[in-house]
Structure formats: C-alpha cells, structure tokens
Design a protein around this motif. Structure first.
Motif: not given
Ligand SMILES: Cc1cc2nc3c(=O)[nH]c(=O)nc-3n(C[C@H](O)[C@H](O)[C@H](O)COP(=O)(O)O)c2cc1C
Length: 328
Positions: A105-106, A119, A122-123, A127, A130, A163, A167
C-alpha cells in the motif's frame, strides 16, 4: 530451470518486476491483470496524507483546495474524497483475497502526522507492506539541507516504532549529500528504499505563454540516475533497494539487479506499451540469465556494484572525457 523469484522487504516475489504506484493499480481488475501478466508484486495507487487527515477529521474544507498541497488536491478532486479512506482499505482487503502476489500500500506524506494512525488500519486490512512516498522539493529558501534531511530521518524513526509490517521509503534525489542520506536512512530500521520517485515537472507552453505539464511518462535513458546510486550504495546499505524510474525493458531490469537492487518497479513502460509487456520483460530477464549461466537472481545480484568493482572511481566520475564518451 530459471528461477525469477526474489526477496524484497522480507516478502517472496515470483518475479523482480513490481508494478509501481499508478492508475494501473487503482482497481482490483487492474491489479489482477498485473498478476496475470507476470508482476512479482504491486504497489497500489497512493493515498495522500491530506486525504487521510481530512477524512479522519470528517471534513474536507470545500473551496480551500488552493491552500492544500496541489498534488493532493488534484488527487482528491479526481478520485473523490468522500470515502476515499474506506475505499482504499476495501481495495487492500479485496486484493489480498484475490491475488497471490504481495500487495504494497502506498501512502504519500510530507511529515510525520496524525495520518500515521492510518498505518495500523492498513496493517489490519492485510497490506503486506507499506511504501511511503516522501518527496519534498527543496524550494523553501529558509530551510537548510540538514533541516530537510531531518524530516526524512524523523519519519523513518517514527515508522519503525509504529509499524509491524515492512515499510519502504520512496524518495527523490534532491539531497546535497546523497550517499550519507541514503546510508543513514537504510540503517534507520526501514526495510527498503525505492530509488527514485520521478517528480512532476512543469513545462512552458510558449504559444499560450503559460505553464503546462511536463511529460508524465519517463524516457528510456532515465534509468541511469537510479542505476548509479543503487550501484554505489548497495554494498553498504542496511536495507533492500528497489529500482524505480526509466526501466522499460528486461535488459534494464537486469542492470538494476546487477547494481544490487532486489526488485525493480515499472510504470511508464506499461503505459507506453501495455500490461502484457511485463511478460516480455520477464522473458528477457530469463533469456539473459540462461545466456550467462545463472539460475537464480541471487547468482548475479550486485555483481556490478561499486564495492565489487576494480575501478570504483568510475562510478563517481561526473565529467565527460574524450576516452569515456568517444564522441569528441
Ligand atoms: C500516471 C502515473 C501515476 C502515478 N501515480 C503515482 C502515485 O500515486 N504514487 C507514487 O508514489 N508514484 C506515482 N507515480 C510515479 C510512478 O510510481 C514511478 O515512480 C514513476 O513513473 C517512475 O517510474 P517509471 O519510469 O517506470 O514510470 C505515477 C506515475 C504515473 C505515470
């Protein structure tokens, strides 16, 4: 049997070719086409810091577009903002269910901020990694080089703390002390550096006497900049390096791997030709490996990097000399 698989950010990719962040990776259909064509991974179209923050505030300030980071404003205008964040998370979830290749994921950001909480979402959405697109033009006459650089180091440090998935940072090349910045960032706890982002360039329309957009698609010689820096840093880097900009064919991808990259992003070549070009590029890499007696990427990765060269000074040469260019 030739094995094209490679490790990037701790993930196993069936091919070193990653489809970089762009419109082709903005839908499940596009991503599935990338996988079918032979992509080793995909980086989703970026979501912008301003978009995430606005969404979490529950309000995008109507009519205040000009006060925003222009690129982000355009993105939000073109792609919509109402439920951009949940749409982005849905795309991550759907993609993870539907494709086998890693999904990166960007996120486009400028500084550490409240978007960092995003973030964790997203985790949770699944994803695999990142990619942070951090590209700040050094246009502020009050900011010193050291102050600019510290933005990147602070960001990397913050990310390391928050995170649980790998990353990578996708950065530009406007640093006065490039080697030092790349070296320090690579040892800051991030898992990868993507070298380099290709910025938007304004151009002039001299008939209308106004600004126009420069060419969005890279040229086939633009790979020389990432090739040089990956060659020079890869022997000493503390993280994976991923090549980006100007890779239009399999031979150029091989050069990046020889420089020490563990993967290579492709965007413009797929706009210039089509997504199926990934298959051609994989075949070109395979046939080069066959010709040179290599079975795995690791057999030749980094073999032309500066630290393994008998002539390291040649990588640092910046002046044209008669015997090296042969045209004078
Ligand atoms: C149409 C288009 C859209 C792009 N959108 C993004 C984006 O959202 N986020 C990002 O990090 N890079 C974006 N890029 C930059 C590409 O990911 C890539 O870094 C750049 O095009 C250089 O690689 P190339 O020479 O293979 O095209 C975009 C590029 C193009 C052409």
């Amino acid at each position: 049997m030739i094995d094209l698989s490679t490790k990037y950010l701790g993930l196993t990719l069936p091919s070193p070719l990653i489809v970089g962040s762009c419109g082709l990776t903005n839908s499940l259909k596009g991503i599935q086409q990338c996988e079918e064509a032979g992509a080793g991974a995909v980086v989703l179209k970026s979501i912008f810091e301003e978009q995430i923050v606005a969404d979490s505030d529950g309000l995008v300030p109507e009519g205040e577009g000009s006060l925003w980071h222009t690129e982000a404003y355009e993105y939000i205008r073109d792609y919509g903002h109402e439920s951009a964040v949940s749409r982005f998370l849905d795309l991550v979830r759907e993609t993870k269910k539907s494709v086998k290749i890693p999904v990166i994921a960007s996120v486009h950001c400028l500084t550490p901020g409240s978007w960092i909480e995003f973030i964790t979402r997203l985790q949770k959405a699944g994803a695999d990694a990142i990619e942070l697109n951090v590209n700040v033009l050094s246009s502020d006459t009050r900011l010193t080089g050291a102050e600019m650089e510290s933005t990147y180091f602070t960001l990397a440090e913050t990310l390391r703390k928050v995170t649980t998935i790998p990353v990578s940072l996708k950065i530009g090349y406007h640093f006065s002390s490039m080697a030092a910045v790349l070296f320090r960032l690579s040892h800051s706890g991030i898992k990868g550096l993507v070298l380099f982002n290709r910025p938007f360039f304004p151009d002039f329309d001299i008939d209308k006497m106004e600004l126009m957009a420069g060419r969005a698609i890279s040229g086939t010689q633009e790979y020389l900049m990432p090739l040089r820096w990956i060659s020079m840093v890869s022997g000493r880097a503390g993280c994976d390096l991923c090549a980006s900009t100007g890779v239009h064919d399999g031979k150029t991808a091989v050069k990046m791997l020889l420089a020490g990259a563990s993967s290579v992003q492709v965007v413009s070549a797929l706009y210039d030709k089509d997504i199926a070009h990934l298959g051609t590029m994989n075949n070109e890499i395979r046939s080069w490996m066959e010709q040179h007696g290599h079975q795995r990427i690791a057999d030749f990765q980094g073999h032309l990097r500066q630290s393994e060269s008998h002539n390291p000074a040649a990588y640092e040469r910046v002046q044209f000399m008669r015997h090296s260019v042969g045209i004078e």
